[in-house]
Structures are given as structure tokens and as C-alpha cells.
Design an enzyme around this catalytic site. Structure first.
Site, mmCIF file in Angstrom:
data_model
loop_
_atom_site.group_PDB
_atom_site.id
_atom_site.type_symbol
_atom_site.label_atom_id
_atom_site.label_comp_id
_atom_site.label_asym_id
_atom_site.label_seq_id
_atom_site.Cartn_x
_atom_site.Cartn_y
_atom_site.Cartn_z
ATOM 1 N N TYR A 253 0.838 -1.209 0.000
ATOM 2 C CA TYR A 253 0.000 0.000 0.000
ATOM 3 C C TYR A 253 0.874 1.262 0.000
ATOM 4 C CZ TYR A 253 -3.766 3.144 1.604
ATOM 5 O OH TYR A 253 -4.681 4.162 1.724
ATOM 6 N N LYS B 39 1.156 4.206 -2.821
ATOM 7 C CA LYS B 39 0.801 5.597 -2.516
ATOM 8 C C LYS B 39 2.002 6.529 -2.699
ATOM 9 C CE LYS B 39 -3.535 4.891 -1.561
ATOM 10 N NZ LYS B 39 -4.584 5.492 -2.404
HETATM 11 P P1 NAP Z 1 -13.233 2.310 0.946
HETATM 12 O O1 NAP Z 1 -14.272 2.817 1.870
HETATM 13 O O2 NAP Z 1 -12.719 0.908 1.079
HETATM 14 O O3 NAP Z 1 -13.725 2.534 -0.576
HETATM 15 C C1 NAP Z 1 -12.896 2.169 -1.631
HETATM 16 C C2 NAP Z 1 -13.520 2.598 -2.923
HETATM 17 O O4 NAP Z 1 -12.626 2.206 -3.993
HETATM 18 C C3 NAP Z 1 -14.851 1.911 -3.190
HETATM 19 O O5 NAP Z 1 -15.737 2.837 -3.769
HETATM 20 C C4 NAP Z 1 -14.480 0.828 -4.205
HETATM 21 O O6 NAP Z 1 -15.516 0.561 -5.122
HETATM 22 C C5 NAP Z 1 -13.361 1.498 -4.956
HETATM 23 N N1 NAP Z 1 -12.526 0.527 -5.673
HETATM 24 C C6 NAP Z 1 -11.731 -0.437 -5.157
HETATM 25 N N2 NAP Z 1 -11.147 -1.132 -6.151
HETATM 26 C C7 NAP Z 1 -11.583 -0.582 -7.320
HETATM 27 C C8 NAP Z 1 -11.326 -0.853 -8.683
HETATM 28 N N3 NAP Z 1 -10.500 -1.829 -9.053
HETATM 29 N N4 NAP Z 1 -11.940 -0.095 -9.627
HETATM 30 C C9 NAP Z 1 -12.777 0.909 -9.260
HETATM 31 N N5 NAP Z 1 -13.062 1.211 -7.973
HETATM 32 C C10 NAP Z 1 -12.464 0.472 -7.018
HETATM 33 O O7 NAP Z 1 -11.922 3.225 1.020
HETATM 34 P P2 NAP Z 1 -11.748 4.749 1.495
HETATM 35 O O8 NAP Z 1 -11.279 4.731 2.908
HETATM 36 O O9 NAP Z 1 -12.915 5.549 1.107
HETATM 37 O O10 NAP Z 1 -10.467 5.131 0.606
HETATM 38 C C11 NAP Z 1 -10.571 5.900 -0.578
HETATM 39 C C12 NAP Z 1 -9.162 6.289 -1.004
HETATM 40 O O11 NAP Z 1 -8.533 7.029 0.044
HETATM 41 C C13 NAP Z 1 -8.271 5.082 -1.279
HETATM 42 O O12 NAP Z 1 -7.407 5.368 -2.348
HETATM 43 C C14 NAP Z 1 -7.483 4.960 0.002
HETATM 44 O O13 NAP Z 1 -6.247 4.322 -0.201
HETATM 45 C C15 NAP Z 1 -7.311 6.418 0.384
HETATM 46 N N6 NAP Z 1 -7.001 6.621 1.791
HETATM 47 C C16 NAP Z 1 -7.884 6.257 2.761
HETATM 48 C C17 NAP Z 1 -7.550 6.469 4.094
HETATM 49 C C18 NAP Z 1 -8.470 6.116 5.234
HETATM 50 O O14 NAP Z 1 -8.055 6.269 6.384
HETATM 51 N N7 NAP Z 1 -9.692 5.658 4.990
HETATM 52 C C19 NAP Z 1 -6.314 7.027 4.415
HETATM 53 C C20 NAP Z 1 -5.445 7.371 3.408
HETATM 54 C C21 NAP Z 1 -5.799 7.167 2.100
HETATM 55 P P3 NAP Z 1 -16.406 -0.795 -5.160
HETATM 56 O O15 NAP Z 1 -16.854 -1.053 -3.771
HETATM 57 O O16 NAP Z 1 -17.498 -0.411 -6.108
HETATM 58 O O17 NAP Z 1 -15.505 -1.854 -5.704
#
Ligand code: NAP
Length: 259
Positions: free
Chosen positions: A167, A171
Site C-alpha cells: 500500500y 501511494k
Molecule cells: P473504501 O471505503 O474501502 O472505498 C474504496 C472505494 O474504492 C470503493 O468505492 C471501491 O468501489 C473502490 N474501488 C476499489 N477497487 C476498485 C477498482 N479496481 N476499480 C474501481 N473502484 C475500485 O476506502 P476509502 O477509505 O474511502 O479510501 C478511498 C481512497 O482514500 C483510497 O485510495 C485509500 O487508499 C485512500 N485513503 C484512505 C484512508 C483512510 O483512512 N480511509 C487514508 C489514506 C488514504 P467498489 O466497492 O465499487 O468496488
């Protein structure tokens, strides 16, 4: 659209008339970004992979709030599928003004135990996924001589994180991609930036054990998790005209984690 998001003179939001593609907008941060951009007047293409029903619900919520949205299914790790998705969008809307590469997954493990499959899945979605959309859209952005690309990185990509070699690599790679593409497209009026969220309350962090969540919060100087709205606000700033002289930057929205 919330009254406060409208220009009091024109009655329009600051992104009125813009077309925005948000990947992974069916849930979590992507959903929050899609709703925020729509509240500012953008027409939002809500991308999803597995969660079609949830994506439809996001689009329906936007429309019932007076905004414009359409769902577009596509696995961003699939180069050809991204090409077809973008071709369809261009055919229907003629342009894309804002691309938010938000789709992301985790497959955490210590390096000694990490499988090749888990390494590849994370890199293919988080890093190659952003390459795929940017690669297919760049010619349109260049032709338009305008565009905003926002890549959702992570503090893990800035600091590294034990148990997240795949990861963190994806990133950190996104940061390199952001800076390189920013240099390539800057003279043509296209801005490319990254947002690095810290510890945000979504499905991704809900999946962690109670102990891991406590440790996560303990690493935040502000002492609490962030919200999807915290990230969406910064993305909206980078997607709009108020940030027109900013490119190649990484903004940590993390309660101080990366200080
Ligand atoms: P999440 O709740 O797990 O949601 C992930 C999203 O990505 C879902 O809408 C999922 O869609 C989509 N996705 C996954 N694989 C995909 C693919 N192959 N093609 C298209 N869509 C895909 O995650 P989140 O926490 O909202 O994270 C969103 C972003 O922020 C990510 O890049 C994550 O790394 C980043 N981030 C999150 C955090 C945190 O603390 N939450 C911190 C730093 C960075 P489906 O369900 O439709 O597959």
C-alpha cells in the site's frame, strides 16, 4: 445544492458546467468527494467496481439534492476497460474537466508474509489504476488546454507504514506519478496534485481491529480520526479555480500525522 455553496451573484456553484470523474465513488471518501463536487455544480461521473447498488444510491442522492450525476462501472486496474469508460464519457459529455483518482484497496501484511497476489492487487488498483485513467484522459486535457487531476495518496505513502509495504509503495508511487505528470502538463494549463489523507473513518479503517484503530488514533496529533468531508473539502479546492497556480503538490489532510 447547499445555499452556501452557491455564488450569491450568479446563483451557481463554482464548478457549474464542469464534468468530473471520481473513481471509487460508491463508498467512503470517493462518495464524499462526488457529493461535494456535485454540490458545487459539477456533473459527476460516479465510478464503481463491485458496489453497483451503492454507486446508484450515491448518484440518486446527488440528483435528489438538485445535482447531476451518472454511474460508470469499471475496474480501474484494467487498462482497456478504463479506455472504454473514458471513450463513453467523452462521447456523451464531450469533455472531462476534473479527474479524481480515489479508487484504492488494502491487503495488509508483514513483508515476510505478503503474497505476490496481494502485492500486485494493491499496486494494480492504487497506482496503475491512476496511470490508466490519466493515460486515457491526457490527450483530452491537452486538447482542452485545461484540467484538474487530483490523486488520492496517503500518509502511508509519505511516511511508510509497517504492515503496508504494498500500500505504501503504491501511494508513494502516486506521488511520483503526480509530480511527473504535473511537470509534463503544466504548460498546457493542466494542474496535477495529490491529497494524502491520514486516518479517516470509512469502511477501509472500520475493517481494522479495535487495537489497530486505537493505535491509529494515537498517532494523530489532533487526537481523532478525520472525516470524508475533511478530504472532500481539499479535493474541491484543488478541483476548482481557487488553486489554479498550484501543481505538483501533496497536501496532507491528516490531523498532523505527517508533521
Ligand atoms: P473504501 O471505503 O474501502 O472505498 C474504496 C472505494 O474504492 C470503493 O468505492 C471501491 O468501489 C473502490 N474501488 C476499489 N477497487 C476498485 C477498482 N479496481 N476499480 C474501481 N473502484 C475500485 O476506502 P476509502 O477509505 O474511502 O479510501 C478511498 C481512497 O482514500 C483510497 O485510495 C485509500 O487508499 C485512500 N485513503 C484512505 C484512508 C483512510 O483512512 N480511509 C487514508 C489514506 C488514504 P467498489 O466497492 O465499487 O468496488
Amino acid at each position: 445544492m447547499a445555499e452556501t455553496d452557491k455564488n450569491p451573484r450568479t446563483g451557481e456553484g463554482e464548478l457549474a458546467g464542469r464534468i468530473a470523474l471520481v473513481t471509487g465513488a460508491s463508498r467512503g471518501i470517493g462518495r464524499g468527494i462526488a457529493k461535494k463536487l456535485a454540490s458545487l455544480g459539477a456533473t459527476v461521473l460516479v465510478n464503481y467496481n463491485g458496489s453497483e447498488e451503492k454507486a446508484r444510491a450515491v448518484a440518486a442522492e446527488i440528483v435528489s439534492d438538485g445535482g447531476k450525476a451518472q454511474c460508470v462501472g469499471c475496474d480501474v486496474s484494467d487498462f482497456a476497460a478504463c479506455g472504454s469508460m473514458i471513450e463513453e464519457i467523452i462521447k456523451e459529455y464531450g469533455r472531462v474537466d476534473i479527474l479524481v483518482n480515489n479508487a484504492g484497496v488494502t491487503r495488509d501484511n508483514l513483508i515476510m508474509r505478503m503474497s505476490e497476489e496481494d502485492y500486485d492487487r494493491v499496486l494494480d488498483t492504487n497506482l496503475k489504476g491512476a496511470f490508466n485513467t490519466i493515460r486515457h484522459l491526457s490527450k483530452h486535457f491537452l486538447k482542452q488546454r485545461s484540467g484538474k487531476i487530483v490523486n488520492i495518496s496517503s500518509v502511508s505513502g509519505v511516511l511508510g507504514n509497517a504492515g503496508q509495504a504494498n500500500y505504501s509503495a503504491s501511494k508513494a508511487g502516486l506521488i511520483g506519478l503526480t509530480k511527473s505528470v504535473a511537470r509534463e502538463l503544466a504548460s498546457r494549463g493542466v494542474c496535477v496534485n495529490a491529497v494524502a489523507p491520514g486516518f479517516i473513518d470509512t469502511d477501509m479503517t472500520q475493517a481494522l481491529s479495535e487495537k489497530a484503530r486505537e493505535a491509529g488514533v494515537a498517532a494523530v496529533p489532533m487526537g481523532k480520526m478525520g472525516s470524508v468531508e475533511d478530504i472532500a473539502e481539499t479535493v474541491a479546492f484543488l478541483a476548482g479555480d481557487r488553486s489554479n497556480y498550484i501543481t505538483g503538490q501533496v497536501i496532507c489532510v491528516d490531523g498532523g500525522m505527517a508533521i
